[in-house]
Write a protein that holds these residues in place. Structure first.
Motif, PDB file in Angstrom:
ATOM      1  N   LYS A   1      16.632   7.971  -9.613  1.00 35.26           N
ATOM      2  CA  LYS A   1      15.735   6.831  -9.830  1.00 35.26           C
ATOM      3  C   LYS A   1      15.601   5.947  -8.597  1.00 35.26           C
ATOM      4  O   LYS A   1      14.624   5.209  -8.466  1.00 35.26           O
ATOM      5  CB  LYS A   1      16.175   6.021 -11.050  1.00 35.26           C
ATOM      6  N   SER A   2      16.559   6.037  -7.694  1.00 30.98           N
ATOM      7  CA  SER A   2      16.439   5.204  -6.485  1.00 30.98           C
ATOM      8  C   SER A   2      15.199   5.591  -5.669  1.00 30.98           C
ATOM      9  O   SER A   2      14.640   4.771  -4.959  1.00 30.98           O
ATOM     10  CB  SER A   2      17.702   5.327  -5.622  1.00 30.98           C
ATOM     11  N   TRP A   3      14.767   6.868  -5.815  1.00 33.37           N
ATOM     12  CA  TRP A   3      13.550   7.289  -5.095  1.00 33.37           C
ATOM     13  C   TRP A   3      12.336   6.495  -5.546  1.00 33.37           C
ATOM     14  O   TRP A   3      11.357   6.369  -4.816  1.00 33.37           O
ATOM     15  CB  TRP A   3      13.287   8.793  -5.296  1.00 33.37           C
ATOM     16  N   MET A   4      12.380   6.027  -6.791  1.00 31.95           N
ATOM     17  CA  MET A   4      11.250   5.278  -7.343  1.00 31.95           C
ATOM     18  C   MET A   4      11.227   3.837  -6.825  1.00 31.95           C
ATOM     19  O   MET A   4      10.230   3.137  -6.956  1.00 31.95           O
ATOM     20  CB  MET A   4      11.336   5.244  -8.874  1.00 31.95           C
ATOM     21  N   LEU A   5      12.368   3.400  -6.282  1.00 32.93           N
ATOM     22  CA  LEU A   5      12.488   1.987  -5.936  1.00 32.93           C
ATOM     23  C   LEU A   5      12.574   1.733  -4.447  1.00 32.93           C
ATOM     24  O   LEU A   5      12.142   0.689  -3.958  1.00 32.93           O
ATOM     25  CB  LEU A   5      13.750   1.404  -6.614  1.00 32.93           C
ATOM     26  N   ILE A   6      13.160   2.685  -3.734  1.00 34.31           N
ATOM     27  CA  ILE A   6      13.474   2.433  -2.325  1.00 34.31           C
ATOM     28  C   ILE A   6      12.659   3.380  -1.445  1.00 34.31           C
ATOM     29  O   ILE A   6      12.615   4.580  -1.705  1.00 34.31           O
ATOM     30  CB  ILE A   6      14.992   2.656  -2.077  1.00 34.31           C
ATOM     31  N   PRO A   7      12.023   2.835  -0.407  1.00 36.58           N
ATOM     32  CA  PRO A   7      11.284   3.724   0.501  1.00 36.58           C
ATOM     33  C   PRO A   7      12.197   4.799   1.072  1.00 36.58           C
ATOM     34  O   PRO A   7      13.373   4.552   1.355  1.00 36.58           O
ATOM     35  CB  PRO A   7      10.810   2.772   1.610  1.00 36.58           C
TER      36      PRO A   7
ATOM     37  N   ARG B   1       0.839  -1.208   0.000  1.00 34.76           N
ATOM     38  CA  ARG B   1       0.000   0.000   0.000  1.00 34.76           C
ATOM     39  C   ARG B   1       0.872   1.254   0.000  1.00 34.76           C
ATOM     40  O   ARG B   1       0.636   2.207  -0.738  1.00 34.76           O
ATOM     41  CB  ARG B   1      -0.895  -0.005   1.238  1.00 34.76           C
ATOM     42  N   GLU B   2       1.927   1.222   0.818  1.00 41.12           N
ATOM     43  CA  GLU B   2       2.797   2.387   0.940  1.00 41.12           C
ATOM     44  C   GLU B   2       3.580   2.636  -0.354  1.00 41.12           C
ATOM     45  O   GLU B   2       3.774   3.775  -0.761  1.00 41.12           O
ATOM     46  CB  GLU B   2       3.743   2.203   2.143  1.00 41.12           C
ATOM     47  N   THR B   3       4.005   1.557  -0.993  1.00 42.08           N
ATOM     48  CA  THR B   3       4.692   1.710  -2.287  1.00 42.08           C
ATOM     49  C   THR B   3       3.814   2.470  -3.267  1.00 42.08           C
ATOM     50  O   THR B   3       4.236   3.442  -3.890  1.00 42.08           O
ATOM     51  CB  THR B   3       5.024   0.323  -2.894  1.00 42.08           C
ATOM     52  N   VAL B   4       2.570   2.023  -3.379  1.00 38.23           N
ATOM     53  CA  VAL B   4       1.678   2.631  -4.373  1.00 38.23           C
ATOM     54  C   VAL B   4       1.307   4.051  -3.947  1.00 38.23           C
ATOM     55  O   VAL B   4       1.336   4.983  -4.748  1.00 38.23           O
ATOM     56  CB  VAL B   4       0.411   1.768  -4.556  1.00 38.23           C
ATOM     57  N   ARG B   5       0.997   4.215  -2.648  1.00 36.72           N
ATOM     58  CA  ARG B   5       0.583   5.532  -2.167  1.00 36.72           C
ATOM     59  C   ARG B   5       1.662   6.580  -2.403  1.00 36.72           C
ATOM     60  O   ARG B   5       1.392   7.700  -2.806  1.00 36.72           O
ATOM     61  CB  ARG B   5       0.252   5.472  -0.672  1.00 36.72           C
ATOM     62  N   SER B   6       2.914   6.179  -2.163  1.00 36.00           N
ATOM     63  CA  SER B   6       3.994   7.151  -2.281  1.00 36.00           C
ATOM     64  C   SER B   6       4.355   7.446  -3.731  1.00 36.00           C
ATOM     65  O   SER B   6       5.138   8.342  -4.001  1.00 36.00           O
ATOM     66  CB  SER B   6       5.230   6.624  -1.541  1.00 36.00           C
ATOM     67  N   GLY B   7       3.801   6.692  -4.657  1.00 37.92           N
ATOM     68  CA  GLY B   7       4.083   6.949  -6.066  1.00 37.92           C
ATOM     69  C   GLY B   7       5.297   6.191  -6.580  1.00 37.92           C
ATOM     70  O   GLY B   7       5.728   6.402  -7.712  1.00 37.92           O
ATOM     71  N   ARG B   8       5.857   5.309  -5.740  1.00 40.24           N
ATOM     72  CA  ARG B   8       6.998   4.514  -6.227  1.00 40.24           C
ATOM     73  C   ARG B   8       6.505   3.458  -7.206  1.00 40.24           C
ATOM     74  O   ARG B   8       5.343   3.078  -7.214  1.00 40.24           O
ATOM     75  CB  ARG B   8       7.715   3.822  -5.060  1.00 40.24           C
ATOM     76  N   LEU B   9       7.462   2.949  -7.982  1.00 44.48           N
ATOM     77  CA  LEU B   9       7.153   1.898  -8.924  1.00 44.48           C
ATOM     78  C   LEU B   9       7.130   0.582  -8.153  1.00 44.48           C
ATOM     79  O   LEU B   9       8.111   0.226  -7.499  1.00 44.48           O
ATOM     80  CB  LEU B   9       8.237   1.864 -10.005  1.00 44.48           C
ATOM     81  N   GLY B  10       6.044  -0.129  -8.217  1.00 45.88           N
ATOM     82  CA  GLY B  10       5.983  -1.414  -7.524  1.00 45.88           C
ATOM     83  C   GLY B  10       6.879  -2.439  -8.207  1.00 45.88           C
ATOM     84  O   GLY B  10       7.244  -2.292  -9.368  1.00 45.88           O
ATOM     85  N   THR B  11       7.233  -3.486  -7.485  1.00 44.29           N
ATOM     86  CA  THR B  11       8.026  -4.559  -8.081  1.00 44.29           C
ATOM     87  C   THR B  11       7.091  -5.661  -8.558  1.00 44.29           C
ATOM     88  O   THR B  11       5.940  -5.749  -8.138  1.00 44.29           O
ATOM     89  CB  THR B  11       8.997  -5.162  -7.055  1.00 44.29           C
TER      90      THR B  11
END
Lengths: 377, 401
Positions: free
Chosen positions: B347-353, B29-39
């Motif tokens: 790009k690490s912002w997209m992957l790592i909390p 949920r947090e991955t998606v909410r924060s706008g990061r790319l899910g794995t």
């Protein structure tokens, strides 16, 4: 949200559609708009006989009780014929106001006459200088004996010349821009002290500027509660807006179909101009815009059926923004793709374009309603 | 729609909402909410949870593991998932090749592939586009020549998303070069471990690895892996779209973006006032809201027609076209809302909390991701039939021009 029409509504729609096809050709309409009244009293009697004038009004008042959806389908079909008879002014702005806010005596007297086609009404919703603000009311009603005396001016009053009764919002307390202190009065069309300056509008309609000088009304002529008229006025204008949106959809449907037909038949450079992708894609945009307009106009009507005023205000304002955007695109491009013939008085398409332009400006343009929406939340 | 129907749908919405609240893992949920790319792993975990509930394949027949939802229910499900920050389901197996195998596959193909798709054990990717075949997909050149029990496949596919994490690819290949281009195409199911396959990563504008180019060099594919008849692949690929197309309007995703835009506008200062309090911005926001509402209601009208048993024609293209364009409009408003703090990017912002990063990103914690999503979403009006192709579909097939 149910976007379907039941059989009764479809029957009404088809009936209006048949009438327009049989009786409301381009030349017949041209004669009407050039006549003294600017519409046909004969047509109006037929509307009454066919049950359209009472379709939306409550049953106990001589109507059929089909509600706002009936007005929606009727207005849509009237739009297709660019009908100039005062359905919007009489049935929606006048009838709905009396039905919802009138006293029992007012309802008993007026609504059956509307349904029977014996009386015409209108609502003086605007004042010169107030633009679209419903609360911009300087016209004053001062207590006098067992009634009031009204002084002031109204503008852009639709179909006032033919109206037997005109509903006049007037200030009974407060200042010009206050929302409280507005009261609604029924005034006879021939009341002493009421003078009209009648004029034509570019879309074939009629409207008037009104001057009220010591126009006397009685307590019995007050509609709804004293000083509390603003909300009623707003509600009725939402009904008017939803009806206007429905009409616009009908106008757009005809102009869109005519343009599509023209693209398939008009030849230039040795082929139908509809074979050019520049025009094809523009038609696709118009098609989508028309579908969006249909959806939003219907949603506005559905919101009228509910009992949440905030929701109603929001849905109706959004619908008008959408309708204006669609009317702008389809009106302008419909005319553009017809070429030079569209800017002549001879071709029907140009008259649909004119009505769409008028609808954009009536009852609040897009910026007005976006501003309202921005204020709502 | 009757009142009882309305309340039944309301109850269903609450059931879906409660289920998501209870079962969606917090980290996802947090991955998606924060706008990061899910794995791919996060998507797989969520799909397995849905599978356990029996909700992972709404479009499949019940006897094959689907759900007997009406189009309206399915719409509610998709919308609630998007609004509750669920990761989007991987459409490749569940919405693309699964329904194709169900419609046209052999019994052996159904028995083998469908359970693996349902259980998210195998990940699929799509081999349709080629370097020379974009919007004109039917011009594809990848050749499959029969040789004994196999086809020998040579050629290349491009824009295949997620190939690097996938197990199998479904490919449109040319099996007859001498007929009208649409009539010489077949559909093959190919194991990506087959010798002769190589993959070149394609890095997106947001620096992420999402797309690939895949090369086939004398790749032997059993003829038994062809779906349906030879040279009918084009027809199959088109017919499977079916009611999937009703779901392409992205209204749930659009509503989520609009909600995010309102949240951000309430936090961003602009000339001493919050952006959300400024008339010009509020009007702009409202205008976008009108577009979204019109799209949503138009989709509802389509769904109600479908429920009434009416066949939905090519006019449904308008949902995909408008939904994807609106996403991009909202993306642009999001970036406008953060001003030049939309520029900093790693790009690490997209992957790592964020909490696990050694350095804090620049600006607010939401600004860094907005550009990456905007550049990813630019593909929405290109993939799956570009906006121009959709306009052509409407003008030719709906309007008859």
């Amino acid at each position: 949200m149910d976007f379907s029409l039941d059989d009764d509504l479809i029957m009404i729609r088809d009936g209006v559609s048949r009438f327009i096809t049989d009786n409301y050709g381009f030349e017949a309409r041209r004669e009407l708009i050039d006549s003294d009244d600017g519409f046909s009293r004969n047509n109006w009697r037929r509307f009454a006989e066919l049950g359209w004038l009472g379709a939306a009004l409550p049953e106990e008042a001589g109507g059929i009780g089909m509600g706002p959806r009936a007005s929606m389908v009727i207005m849509g079909e009237l739009g297709k014929g660019l009908v100039v008879e005062p359905y919007l002014a009489t049935v929606i702005l006048g009838g709905e106001l009396i039905a919802r806010y009138g006293s029992q005596a007012q309802r008993d007297e007026i609504l059956p006459q509307i349904a029977a086609g014996e009386i015409m009404l209108t609502l003086a919703h605007a004042e010169p200088g107030a633009r679209y603000d419903l609360h911009g009311i300087a016209t004053k009603a001062a207590p006098s004996g067992d009634g009031y005396v009204i002084n002031g001016a109204k503008g852009m009053v639709l179909n006032a010349a033919g109206a037997d009764r005109i509903i006049i919002p007037a200030r009974t307390s407060g200042d010009r821009s206050d929302k409280s202190g507005i009261s609604l009065f029924l005034v006879n069309g021939d009341a002493p002290g009421l003078s009209r300056h009648d004029y034509k509008t570019y879309d074939g309609g009629r409207a008037s500027e009104l001057e009220l000088t010591d126009v006397a009304v009685s307590d019995a002529d007050l509609i709804g509660a004293l000083d509390q008229g603003h909300d009623a006025l707003e509600e009725i204008m939402d009904h008017g807006l939803a009806a206007l949106c429905a009409e616009a959809v009908g106008v757009m449907e005809v102009l869109f179909e005519a343009t599509l037909e023209y693209l398939k038949t008009r030849k230039q450079f040795g082929r139908a101009i509809g074979e050019f992708q520049a025009l094809q894609h523009r038609m696709s945009d118009m098609y989508m815009s028309l579908e969006n307009a249909r959806s939003m106009a219907f949603a506005a009507t559905i919101a009228l059926e509910g009992d949440d005023p905030d929701h109603r205000r929001e849905e109706v304002a959004m619908a008008k923004v959408q309708i204006n955007e669609s009317a702008h695109l389809i009106g302008r491009q419909g005319a553009q793709m017809h070429g030079a013939i569209a800017i002549t008085d001879e071709l029907a398409a140009g008259h649909y374009y004119k009505r769409l332009s008028a609808i954009e400006a009536l009852f609040g343009n897009s910026e007005h309603h976006l501003g309202r929406l921005a204020d709502m939340g | 729609m009757s009142a009882s129907e309305t309340s039944r749908l309301g109850a269903f919405r609450i059931e879906v909402r409660d289920f998501i609240r209870d079962k969606l893992p917090d980290d996802i949920r947090e991955t998606v909410r924060s706008g990061r790319l899910g794995t791919a792993g996060e998507t797989q975990r969520w799909q397995k949870i849905l599978h356990e509930k029996g909700w992972v394949a709404p479009s499949w027949p019940v006897e094959l593991g689907g759900v007997d939802w009406t189009p309206m229910q399915r719409n509610i499900f998709e919308e609630e998932c998007a609004l509750a920050d669920c990761p989007p389901l991987d459409p490749m197996g569940l919405s693309m090749i699964g329904p194709l195998i169900i419609a046209r596959g052999s019994q052996a193909q159904k028995d083998f592939y469908l359970p693996r798709i349902l259980a998210s054990e195998e990940k699929w990717c799509q081999g349709y586009s080629e370097p020379g075949s974009g919007s004109d997909l039917a011009s594809l050149q990848t050749r499959a020549v029969a040789d004994g029990d196999d086809y020998v496949v040579n050629g290349t596919k491009i824009w295949t998303s997620g190939t690097h994490a996938a197990d199998r690819i479904f490919c449109l290949v040319r099996t007859d070069p001498d007929v009208k281009k649409q009539e010489g195409i077949s559909l093959l199911l190919i194991d990506l471990k087959t010798p002769g396959i190589s993959i070149r990563p394609i890095i997106g504008l947001n620096e992420m690895h999402f797309f690939n180019q895949i090369f086939f060099d004398d790749v032997r594919v059993p003829i038994a892996n062809r779906v349906g008849e030879e040279n009918r692949g084009w027809t199959y690929a088109k017919e499977v779209l079916g009611d999937e197309r009703l779901q392409l309007s992205r209204t749930g995703e659009n509503k989520r973006l609009l909600r995010q835009l309102k949240t951000i506008a309430a936090q961003e200062d602009h000339g001493g006032e919050k952006l959300a309090d400024q008339d010009w911005f509020r009007r702009k926001l409202r205008r976008a809201e009108v577009r979204l509402k019109a799209l949503d209601y138009t989709k509802l009208r389509f769904l109600q027609r479908a429920e009434a048993g009416e066949a939905i024609g090519p006019e449904v293209s308008m949902l995909k076209l408008q939904g994807s364009e609106l996403i991009q409009e909202l993306d642009e408003m999001l970036l406008e809302a953060v001003g030049h703090y939309g520029l900093p990017y790693d790009k690490s912002w997209m992957l790592i909390p964020r909490s696990e990063l050694n350095e804090s990103p620049i600006g607010s914690d939401y600004a860094g991701m907005l550009s990456a999503n905007r550049f990813r979403h630019k593909g929405y009006t290109i993939a799956g039939g570009s906006s121009e192709v959709q306009r052509t579909i409407i003008s030719k097939r709906v309007l008859g021009l």
